[in-house]
Design an enzyme around this catalytic site. Structure first.
Site, PDB file in Angstrom:
ATOM      1  CD  GLU A  98      14.722   2.513  13.765  1.00  0.00           C
ATOM      2  OE1 GLU A  98      15.074   2.706  12.592  1.00  0.00           O
ATOM      3  OE2 GLU A  98      13.566   2.717  14.189  1.00  0.00           O
ATOM      4  CB  ILE A 106      10.104   5.106   4.297  1.00  0.00           C
ATOM      5  CG1 ILE A 106       9.510   4.562   2.983  1.00  0.00           C
ATOM      6  CG2 ILE A 106      10.585   6.524   4.145  1.00  0.00           C
ATOM      7  CD1 ILE A 106       8.210   5.240   2.576  1.00  0.00           C
ATOM      8  CB  ALA A 107      11.257  -0.577   4.459  1.00  0.00           C
ATOM      9  NE  ARG A 108       9.902  -1.984  11.430  1.00  0.00           N
ATOM     10  CZ  ARG A 108       8.895  -1.118  11.291  1.00  0.00           C
ATOM     11  NH1 ARG A 108       9.036  -0.051  10.531  1.00  0.00           N
ATOM     12  NH2 ARG A 108       7.756  -1.302  11.922  1.00  0.00           N
ATOM     13  CG  HIS A 127      11.120   4.655  12.733  1.00  0.00           C
ATOM     14  ND1 HIS A 127      11.522   3.357  12.954  1.00  0.00           N
ATOM     15  CD2 HIS A 127       9.919   4.548  12.108  1.00  0.00           C
ATOM     16  CE1 HIS A 127      10.609   2.513  12.488  1.00  0.00           C
ATOM     17  NE2 HIS A 127       9.618   3.220  11.962  1.00  0.00           N
ATOM     18  CB  ILE A 128       9.408  11.073  12.097  1.00  0.00           C
ATOM     19  CG1 ILE A 128      10.338  11.660  11.011  1.00  0.00           C
ATOM     20  CG2 ILE A 128      10.050  11.162  13.478  1.00  0.00           C
ATOM     21  CD1 ILE A 128      10.550  13.163  11.128  1.00  0.00           C
ATOM     22  NE  ARG A 135      -1.878  -2.074   3.250  1.00  0.00           N
ATOM     23  CZ  ARG A 135      -2.325  -3.008   4.072  1.00  0.00           C
ATOM     24  NH1 ARG A 135      -3.611  -3.167   4.225  1.00  0.00           N
ATOM     25  NH2 ARG A 135      -1.508  -3.749   4.759  1.00  0.00           N
ATOM     26  CB  ILE A 136       3.633   2.456   2.155  1.00  0.00           C
ATOM     27  CG1 ILE A 136       2.778   2.411   3.427  1.00  0.00           C
ATOM     28  CG2 ILE A 136       4.562   3.665   2.176  1.00  0.00           C
ATOM     29  CD1 ILE A 136       3.558   2.095   4.701  1.00  0.00           C
TER      30      ILE A 136
HETATM   31  C1  GLV Z   1       6.372   2.277  11.415  1.00  0.00           C
HETATM   32  O1  GLV Z   1       7.496   2.056  11.106  1.00  0.00           O
HETATM   33  C2  GLV Z   1       5.323   1.314  11.284  1.00  0.00           C
HETATM   34  O2  GLV Z   1       5.608   0.155  10.985  1.00  0.00           O
HETATM   35  O3  GLV Z   1       4.171   1.675  11.485  1.00  0.00           O
END
Ligand code: GLV
Length: 338
Positions: free
Chosen positions: A275, A244-246, A293-294, A163-164
């Protein structure tokens, strides 16, 4: 609020600080133990706090694994305030009949906004040039001062088209006229590909052809260092990489080397291996934008995530209008990625 012995109401743990009104919603059904100092519990302390609890409201900083579940056979639900759930051993939960939930959908657009912003910041060297200005080094206009690379019309490569990923693709295709390539373990339905002009390619082609690579693949042992030395060596020297994943999906040490050597142009990172510690080489290379991580952090979205995690906990423990049917249980392993 702390648990009241002798009460017939189930007890739950809210493992991290969260909005007071969300805690109050839980307190309408449960005895609630909170963590007002917002300390990160060690595994031993988390286990201690879970004593006698029927459910837990957790975040990515709490690890739920088989030994912990075995120590707490009374635990019936673990509800993550995050879409990613690599902190939870989902199979161990399933085997023990523990309901595990996450918070998909409510953060999709906010996280895609942020991924796009980070990608643009890397491409247009926004953080790097701001640091230069703040250091007082800006003395004159120059034809090539912080010249970066265009986003509009460029090739956007998405690794992990859940989705993202689709949200990022939509922004690129519809807002910036980007050509969209993606790699995912399964191809999208053509009806989803068509409006984005998105084309599935194998991973190496994605790496070779992307001007801007955005990584949105969930972390699992199979995605550990999915982008490392070899993958980075396939990328264009003008390309950017945004994660923006992990942390752990990208080999941060290899990335820092590639950035320093100019083997790729720039990176935008919101997540890091280990992190909140950040690899020291990333802290000293200039051509990387670093955020803590925002990606989902707007007030509205964090509230929606917290409320959804609470809805899940209330329903999982048999209360509220959706009793027994938590809205967003973590999908079975074969289901599509986020
Ligand atoms: C943030 O990293 C989430 O998984 O919601």
């Amino acid at each position: 609020m702390s648990s009241t012995s002798g009460s017939l109401r189930p007890s739950v743990l809210v493992a991290r600080a969260v909005f007071d009104d969300v805690v109050a919603r839980l307190a309408a059904h449960f005895e609630v133990e909170t963590n007002p100092d917002d300390r990160i519990f060690s595994p031993a302390e988390l286990s201690e706090r879970l004593r006698g609890k029927a459910g837990a409201f957790i975040t990515g900083s709490e690890r739920i694994d088989a030994p912990l579940l075995d120590a707490h056979p009374q635990l019936r639900a673990v509800c993550n305030m995050a879409v990613g759930y690599n902190n939870i051993d989902v199979e161990a939960c399933r085997q023990r009949g523990v309901i595990a939930t996450n918070t998909p959908d409510v953060l999709t657009e906010t996280t895609a906004d942020f991924g796009f912003a980070l990608m643009m910041a890397a491409a247009r060297r926004i953080a790097e040039s701001e640091h230069f200005l703040r250091r007082g080094e800006w003395t004159k206009w120059r034809y090539d001062l912080f010249a970066g690379s265009d986003v509009h019309g460029a090739t956007l490569g998405i690794l992990g088209m859940g989705r993202i990923g689709r949200g990022v693709a939509q922004r690129g295709a519809l807002g910036f006229g980007m050509k969209v390539l993606y790699h995912n373990r399964s191809r999208l339905d053509p009806a989803l590909e068509a409006p984005l002009g998105a084309r599935w390619v194998d991973k190496d082609t994605l790496l070779r052809e992307a001007d801007h690579l955005v990584i949105v693949v969930p972390y699992s042992p199979s995605s550990h260092h999915a982008v490392g030395e070899r993958e980075l060596s396939l990328m264009k020297p003008t390309a950017t990489l945004t994660n923006i994943a992990r942390g752990g999906v990208v080999d941060d040490a290899a990335l820092a080397r590639a950035l320093r050597a100019g083997r790729i142009a720039a990176a935008g990172l919101d997540v890091f291996e280990g992190e909140p510690a950040v690899h020291r080489d990333l802290l000293t290379v200039p051509n990387v934008v670093l955020t803590p991580h925002i990606a989902s952090a707007t007030v509205a979205t964090r509230r929606a995530m917290a409320n959804l995690a609470a809805d899940n906990l209330i329903a999982a423990l048999g209360f509220g209008p959706q009793a027994g049917r938590p809205p967003t249980p973590i999908p079975a392993p074969s289901a599509p990625s986020r």
